[in-house]
Motif scaffolding. Structure first.
Motif, mmCIF file in Angstrom:
data_model
loop_
_atom_site.group_PDB
_atom_site.id
_atom_site.type_symbol
_atom_site.label_atom_id
_atom_site.label_comp_id
_atom_site.label_asym_id
_atom_site.label_seq_id
_atom_site.Cartn_x
_atom_site.Cartn_y
_atom_site.Cartn_z
ATOM 1 N N MET A 1 -10.700 -2.168 -8.646
ATOM 2 C CA MET A 1 -10.283 -1.154 -7.685
ATOM 3 C C MET A 1 -11.150 -1.214 -6.427
ATOM 4 S SD MET A 1 -9.327 2.107 -10.140
ATOM 5 C CE MET A 1 -10.817 2.910 -9.783
ATOM 6 N N SER A 2 -10.531 -0.848 -5.293
ATOM 7 C CA SER A 2 -11.282 -0.769 -4.041
ATOM 8 C C SER A 2 -12.206 0.449 -4.081
ATOM 9 C CB SER A 2 -10.322 -0.664 -2.856
ATOM 10 O OG SER A 2 -9.680 0.590 -2.859
ATOM 11 N N ASP A 3 -13.175 0.472 -3.174
ATOM 12 C CA ASP A 3 -14.083 1.616 -3.109
ATOM 13 C C ASP A 3 -13.332 2.899 -2.779
ATOM 14 O OD1 ASP A 3 -16.238 0.041 -3.760
ATOM 15 O OD2 ASP A 3 -16.887 -0.253 -1.676
ATOM 16 N N GLU A 4 -12.279 2.782 -1.928
ATOM 17 C CA GLU A 4 -11.480 3.964 -1.579
ATOM 18 C C GLU A 4 -10.806 4.550 -2.815
ATOM 19 O OE1 GLU A 4 -11.127 1.024 0.046
ATOM 20 O OE2 GLU A 4 -12.020 1.485 1.981
ATOM 21 N N ALA A 5 -10.276 3.656 -3.683
ATOM 22 C CA ALA A 5 -9.609 4.128 -4.903
ATOM 23 C C ALA A 5 -10.620 4.768 -5.851
ATOM 24 C CB ALA A 5 -8.902 2.966 -5.587
ATOM 25 N N LYS A 6 -11.794 4.150 -5.975
ATOM 26 C CA LYS A 6 -12.824 4.722 -6.846
ATOM 27 C C LYS A 6 -13.262 6.093 -6.340
ATOM 28 C CE LYS A 6 -14.609 0.287 -8.395
ATOM 29 N NZ LYS A 6 -15.727 -0.679 -8.326
ATOM 30 N N LEU A 7 -13.386 6.211 -5.027
ATOM 31 C CA LEU A 7 -13.760 7.500 -4.449
ATOM 32 C C LEU A 7 -12.688 8.547 -4.704
ATOM 33 C CD1 LEU A 7 -15.879 8.965 -2.719
ATOM 34 C CD2 LEU A 7 -14.576 8.282 -0.713
ATOM 35 N N GLU A 8 -11.418 8.153 -4.543
ATOM 36 C CA GLU A 8 -10.289 9.075 -4.776
ATOM 37 C C GLU A 8 -10.279 9.572 -6.222
ATOM 38 O OE1 GLU A 8 -6.859 11.264 -4.102
ATOM 39 O OE2 GLU A 8 -7.983 10.180 -2.577
ATOM 40 N N LEU A 9 -10.645 8.693 -7.153
ATOM 41 C CA LEU A 9 -10.621 9.058 -8.573
ATOM 42 C C LEU A 9 -11.943 9.624 -9.069
ATOM 43 C CD1 LEU A 9 -8.562 6.031 -9.891
ATOM 44 C CD2 LEU A 9 -7.755 8.353 -9.458
ATOM 45 N N GLY A 10 -12.915 9.796 -8.159
ATOM 46 C CA GLY A 10 -14.198 10.375 -8.546
ATOM 47 C C GLY A 10 -15.074 9.422 -9.342
ATOM 48 N N MET A 11 -14.927 8.119 -9.131
ATOM 49 C CA MET A 11 -15.714 7.147 -9.875
ATOM 50 C C MET A 11 -16.918 6.654 -9.075
ATOM 51 S SD MET A 11 -12.550 5.035 -11.545
ATOM 52 C CE MET A 11 -13.540 3.972 -12.580
ATOM 53 N N LEU A 12 -17.097 7.149 -7.862
ATOM 54 C CA LEU A 12 -18.270 6.767 -7.038
ATOM 55 C C LEU A 12 -19.177 7.938 -6.847
ATOM 56 C CD1 LEU A 12 -17.064 4.445 -4.137
ATOM 57 C CD2 LEU A 12 -18.479 3.882 -6.081
ATOM 58 N N LYS B 1 0.813 -1.219 0.000
ATOM 59 C CA LYS B 1 0.000 0.000 0.000
ATOM 60 C C LYS B 1 0.846 1.269 0.000
ATOM 61 C CE LYS B 1 -4.219 -1.838 2.024
ATOM 62 N NZ LYS B 1 -5.183 -1.743 3.131
ATOM 63 N N GLU B 2 2.158 1.125 0.152
ATOM 64 C CA GLU B 2 3.052 2.281 0.100
ATOM 65 C C GLU B 2 3.585 2.541 -1.309
ATOM 66 O OE1 GLU B 2 6.133 1.645 2.934
ATOM 67 O OE2 GLU B 2 4.790 1.828 4.641
ATOM 68 N N ILE B 3 3.255 1.674 -2.255
ATOM 69 C CA ILE B 3 3.729 1.816 -3.636
ATOM 70 C C ILE B 3 2.600 2.416 -4.465
ATOM 71 C CG2 ILE B 3 4.674 0.631 -5.640
ATOM 72 C CD1 ILE B 3 5.507 -1.636 -3.705
ATOM 73 N N TYR B 4 2.866 3.550 -5.089
ATOM 74 C CA TYR B 4 1.840 4.246 -5.853
ATOM 75 C C TYR B 4 2.106 4.155 -7.342
ATOM 76 C CZ TYR B 4 -0.256 6.205 -1.696
ATOM 77 O OH TYR B 4 -0.906 6.341 -0.509
ATOM 78 N N ASP B 5 1.025 4.076 -8.105
ATOM 79 C CA ASP B 5 1.122 4.133 -9.552
ATOM 80 C C ASP B 5 1.556 5.555 -9.909
ATOM 81 O OD1 ASP B 5 -0.033 4.791 -12.317
ATOM 82 O OD2 ASP B 5 -0.269 2.606 -12.205
ATOM 83 N N PRO B 6 2.546 5.728 -10.779
ATOM 84 C CA PRO B 6 3.033 7.079 -11.074
ATOM 85 C C PRO B 6 2.032 7.956 -11.832
ATOM 86 C CG PRO B 6 4.144 5.475 -12.453
ATOM 87 C CD PRO B 6 3.312 4.706 -11.479
ATOM 88 N N GLU B 7 1.069 7.347 -12.516
ATOM 89 C CA GLU B 7 0.116 8.134 -13.291
ATOM 90 C C GLU B 7 -1.210 8.348 -12.570
ATOM 91 O OE1 GLU B 7 0.079 5.557 -16.682
ATOM 92 O OE2 GLU B 7 1.452 6.878 -17.766
ATOM 93 N N ILE B 8 -1.494 7.510 -11.580
ATOM 94 C CA ILE B 8 -2.761 7.579 -10.858
ATOM 95 C C ILE B 8 -2.429 7.723 -9.378
ATOM 96 C CG2 ILE B 8 -4.935 6.390 -10.393
ATOM 97 C CD1 ILE B 8 -4.374 4.723 -12.939
ATOM 98 N N PRO B 9 -3.006 8.685 -8.667
ATOM 99 C CA PRO B 9 -2.637 8.911 -7.265
ATOM 100 C C PRO B 9 -3.259 7.905 -6.293
ATOM 101 C CG PRO B 9 -4.339 10.455 -7.892
ATOM 102 C CD PRO B 9 -3.982 9.680 -9.129
ATOM 103 N N VAL B 10 -3.123 6.612 -6.611
ATOM 104 C CA VAL B 10 -3.684 5.546 -5.784
ATOM 105 C C VAL B 10 -2.625 4.461 -5.655
ATOM 106 C CG1 VAL B 10 -5.530 3.812 -5.629
ATOM 107 C CG2 VAL B 10 -6.031 6.059 -6.573
ATOM 108 N N ASN B 11 -2.548 3.824 -4.485
ATOM 109 C CA ASN B 11 -1.558 2.758 -4.314
ATOM 110 C C ASN B 11 -1.957 1.527 -5.120
ATOM 111 O OD1 ASN B 11 -2.923 0.674 -2.542
ATOM 112 N ND2 ASN B 11 -3.123 2.471 -1.218
ATOM 113 N N ILE B 12 -0.975 0.681 -5.438
ATOM 114 C CA ILE B 12 -1.211 -0.440 -6.342
ATOM 115 C C ILE B 12 -2.122 -1.506 -5.743
ATOM 116 C CG2 ILE B 12 0.940 -0.056 -7.588
ATOM 117 C CD1 ILE B 12 2.111 -2.483 -6.099
ATOM 118 N N TYR B 13 -2.193 -1.590 -4.421
ATOM 119 C CA TYR B 13 -3.077 -2.573 -3.796
ATOM 120 C C TYR B 13 -4.537 -2.151 -3.965
ATOM 121 C CZ TYR B 13 -4.872 -5.966 -0.473
ATOM 122 O OH TYR B 13 -5.561 -7.006 0.101
ATOM 123 N N ASP B 14 -4.848 -0.893 -3.636
ATOM 124 C CA ASP B 14 -6.217 -0.410 -3.791
ATOM 125 C C ASP B 14 -6.607 -0.264 -5.256
ATOM 126 O OD1 ASP B 14 -6.748 -0.320 -1.079
ATOM 127 O OD2 ASP B 14 -6.061 1.751 -0.865
#
Length: 157
Positions: free
Chosen positions: A146-157, A69-82
């Motif tokens: 994606m987890s619900d947290e990631a969808k929320l972060e990206l405005g998909m919920l 959860k500490e590793i983030y995708d460089p193009e998307i501000p979400v960690n790779i697990y979520d």
């Protein structure tokens, strides 16, 4: 220049300054000193978590998930697990950790570096004997992973 604005500094030259008084043991109070608590070393001296046979919810498994959860995708501000890029974490004998993961696309700009970073971060978790990353493309990644947290972060919920 106005006289009110002039400031003078007096300088006094001396050959020697008096020494301050030295502290003496006899000057201390008669009360015994308070003992310092040892809690400041508690986490440092604690042994690494014991392998939990790779069961979800075990200390080692949770520590590996926290590292992922500490590793983030460089193009998307979400960690790779979520983000849903981690398909599985298996912990075997001698705390050997195998991570199955994918990327958002085969043409991902971090396709060469991301698996190496995952292997390095998981291998650095206390208690992990060795780490191996298997990059898979089947099933392909889609936003539903994606987890619900990631969808929320990206405005998909």
């Amino acid at each position: 220049m106005n006289d009110e604005r002039k400031r003078w500094i007096e300088v006094e030259e001396v050959d020697e300054a008096p020494q301050p008084p030295r502290a003496r043991v006899s000057d201390a109070e008669d009360a015994p000193p308070a003992e310092r608590p040892r809690d400041y070393l508690e986490g440092f001296l604690a042994p690494p978590p014991a392998p939990s046979n790779g069961e979800p919810g075990g200390d080692l498994y949770e520590a590996v998930i926290d590292a992922l959860k500490e590793i983030y995708d460089p193009e998307i501000p979400v960690n790779i697990y979520d983000l849903g890029l981690i398909y599985g974490v298996d912990i075997g004998d001698a705390a050997h950790v195998e991570v199955s993961m994918t990327l958002t696309t085969p043409n991902c700009p971090v396709a060469e570096s991301m698996p190496g970073e995952v292997e390095m971060r998981v291998g650095a978790v206390p208690g992990v004997g060795s780490a191996e990353v298997n990059l898979v493309w089947d099933p392909p990644w889609d936003p539903q992973k994606m987890s619900d947290e990631a969808k929320l972060e990206l405005g998909m919920l």
